[in-house]
Structures are given as C-alpha cells and as structure tokens.
Scaffold this active site. Sequence first.
Site, short mmCIF file in Angstrom:
data_model
loop_
_atom_site.label_atom_id
_atom_site.label_comp_id
_atom_site.label_asym_id
_atom_site.label_seq_id
_atom_site.Cartn_x
_atom_site.Cartn_y
_atom_site.Cartn_z
N THR A 5 0.85 -1.15 0.03
CA THR A 5 -0.03 -0.06 0.10
C THR A 5 0.91 1.11 -0.16
O THR A 5 1.85 1.24 0.61
CB THR A 5 -0.92 0.04 1.26
OG1 THR A 5 -1.75 1.33 0.98
CG2 THR A 5 -0.36 -0.07 2.69
N HIS A 6 0.73 2.17 -1.12
CA HIS A 6 1.25 3.33 -1.14
C HIS A 6 0.55 4.64 -0.87
O HIS A 6 -0.66 4.63 -1.68
CB HIS A 6 2.04 3.31 -2.30
CG HIS A 6 3.05 4.31 -2.82
ND1 HIS A 6 4.31 4.35 -2.18
CD2 HIS A 6 2.65 5.50 -3.55
CE1 HIS A 6 4.64 5.62 -2.62
NE2 HIS A 6 3.93 6.25 -3.41
C1 GAR Z 1 1.10 4.14 4.91
O1 GAR Z 1 0.39 5.41 4.66
C2 GAR Z 1 1.70 3.47 3.82
O2 GAR Z 1 1.03 3.89 2.44
C3 GAR Z 1 3.11 4.31 3.78
O3 GAR Z 1 3.49 4.37 5.00
C4 GAR Z 1 2.38 4.50 6.03
C5 GAR Z 1 2.44 3.41 7.04
O4 GAR Z 1 1.33 3.62 7.92
N1 GAR Z 1 3.95 3.53 3.13
C6 GAR Z 1 4.96 4.14 2.03
O5 GAR Z 1 5.08 5.25 2.14
C7 GAR Z 1 5.80 3.07 1.26
N2 GAR Z 1 6.37 3.89 0.33
P1 GAR Z 1 0.99 2.61 9.23
O6 GAR Z 1 2.45 2.19 9.62
O7 GAR Z 1 0.17 3.48 10.36
O8 GAR Z 1 0.11 1.26 8.66
#
Ligand code: GAR
EC number: 2.1.2.2
Length: 207
Positions: free
Chosen positions: A115-116
């Site tokens: 997820t990005h």
């Molecule tokens: C999410 O928004 C995900 O898309 C991003 O990190 C966050 C994690 O949140 N990932 C990236 O940027 C990958 N390139 P979380 O740890 O609260 O699930």
Amino acid sequence: MAASRLVVLVSGSGTNLQALLDAIDAHPGGAEGFGAEVVAVGADRENIAGLERAEKAGIPTFVCPVKAYGSREEWDAALTEATDAYAPDLVVSAGFMKIVGKNFIDRFGGRFINTHPALLPAFPGAHGVRDALAYGAKVTGCTVHFVDSGVDTGPIIAQGVVEVLDGEDEAALHERIKEVERQLLVDVVGRLARHGYRIEGRKVTIQ
Ligand code: GAR
C-alpha cells in the site's frame, strides 16, 4: 474454505496492520468469514508500534534489520526465509519502508501486495505524500498494488482519491490519506482472499 494466511510487513506505527486485525476480529464469521488471517508480522527494526500491535494480538513476529546482515542480498534471503516459514498465501507490505530484493520477489511475486500513499504511477518512493504536496497536486490518495521488481511499479489493484486542501501540511494530508488507505487495504485483502484473482500483464481482476 480455510482463511488465507497473511504475513504483514511493517516499519512504523502499523495502523494499516491494526485495521486488518480489527476487520478480521469484527467479522461475524471471524477469519474464515473475512477470508484471511494474519499469521505473522515481520519488521526491519525493533521497538516499533507495529510490532507491539502484533504482540498484543498474540501474533508471532520476526525482525530482520538490514544492518544485521553482511550485504543487502543476505538480508533479502533472510527476510525471504523468515516470511516463508509462515507459509503465507499473501504477503502485505503495510508501511514497510524497505525495497525487497530479487530473492523475495522470486518467492512471493504475484502474492505480494503493497500500500502506497499516492496515486501511482504518480509519486512513487519513500515520500509519496511530500512529493504530491511539493508538486502542487490537487488530488492525491493511495494505491494498493502487487509488488514487482521496480519501486511501486507493479500492477494496480485499487486506488482511493483524497483531495489536497489549501495550506495543509504533509502530516495532516498523510493522516487523511491513511483514513482512506486503511479501508481500501482491508477491502482489497478481503476480496483477494475470498474471491481469488488473476494478474494479466498490468491488469488485475478479482474473480
Ligand atoms: C502508509 O501510509 C503507507 O502507505 C506508507 O506508510 C504508511 C504506514 O502507516 N508507506 C509508504 O510510504 C511506502 N513507500 P502505518 O504504519 O500506520 O500503517
């Protein structure tokens, strides 16, 4: 049908992981009804909220820090083996901030999703939210996609759109994106697991 086995990879706060755990818990049919269960959580660092969430839920964890290995290839091989030990049907990168190597993709390609926090192919990489803001984009969002050997280049499964508000900073925008993203990830994982899917070139069809 037995629930699909998920290994979730995290590097930070793990709110996407938590959304999956909560959705599985809240489903009237439990893991079988939802279609999937989280069998392990992996990370590239210790002492993160994502691991605490897994431990609190009684889910096994493993940690593979890049620095603990002599080379990036050795790290990739170790991460592949640690993940494979849980015999996953699907591997979910949910805020895992490392690019995996060839070994990992060879083993889990076609069943590894990420997820990005941007609307790919716009703003790939580690700073999707910051880059969209800096570019002056008026809408951005999130993308759930299969991982291939590129950086955020694999076939897209689903996207969610979020409007950029005037004067909003990176943290506030990211938080609003994550609200949409958590729902999207839960929905996609459940549908992939319950219905099965086909990947033909860049096109993903959930059956
Ligand atoms: C999410 O928004 C995900 O898309 C991003 O990190 C966050 C994690 O949140 N990932 C990236 O940027 C990958 N390139 P979380 O740890 O609260 O699930």
